[in-house]
Write a protein that holds these residues in place. Sequence first.
Motif: not given
Length: 254
Positions: A161-164, A171-172, A200-201, A220-221
Amino acid sequence: MILNKFRPVSYSRKLKALSLQLLAFSLFSCNKTADINANKAYVGLTHVAYGFGPLNVTLGVDSLLSVPLSFGQTSGNPGNPYDTATAGIRDLALYENSVKLINGYAAFQQGVHYSLFAYDSLDHQSLSLIILPDNQGVSMSTDTITYFRYLNFSPGTSLGLLLTNAKGTITISASRFVGYAPQPANYLFNSIPIGNYGVYVFNDSANFTVSGPNIKPVDSLFLNSAVNYNIYLQGFYDSSSGTNQLKLKSFPLN
């Protein structure tokens, strides 16, 4: 711990037996003189078994859920996925309608919260149940930091996962489909700043950017400071619609 004392259960002509894979970190221990009303554990179930209809869990003679759980759902109420169960080594069974799919013994420690995930890989014989303790080895959230556990229930994949957000990018690392790595020690909690994230995956840990070919946007999260979270992927990387659509899902833990 892997519990392998189980009774195979016939499901159909094609299925002579289903393997039980119940996993937990520790055995139950308690004071036998404890007040029975205080001898409780807290158990939540999430249904990510693609090939099955609504599921229910029994612990001994007690049903964990008042209503069977449909695919993609988590038990409990918004903000609280848990139902109360009597702590101890319990005879656990997973049902679809009246058909017993999995049966074995699982240990639930007094006062501990547990997440159960029923999952498969589109093959009925792959049905499994993973049990994860939610409040062991986890720090309390702060005003700026919370904790999450990431699981990948997209069969046959290894996805990160990419969290922005406006503050930056997190980056996970890619995680294999849970069925490939079912040991609970693979799913520890990690810290993360609270806030809203676009997610994003990616399926290529060595070569990805937000606009690259190996990455796709998903839901979204929002992460609050008051609770910790289970975060997981459900669906298929190449699918964009229907029940097979790749989705990022999350739910808070007590």
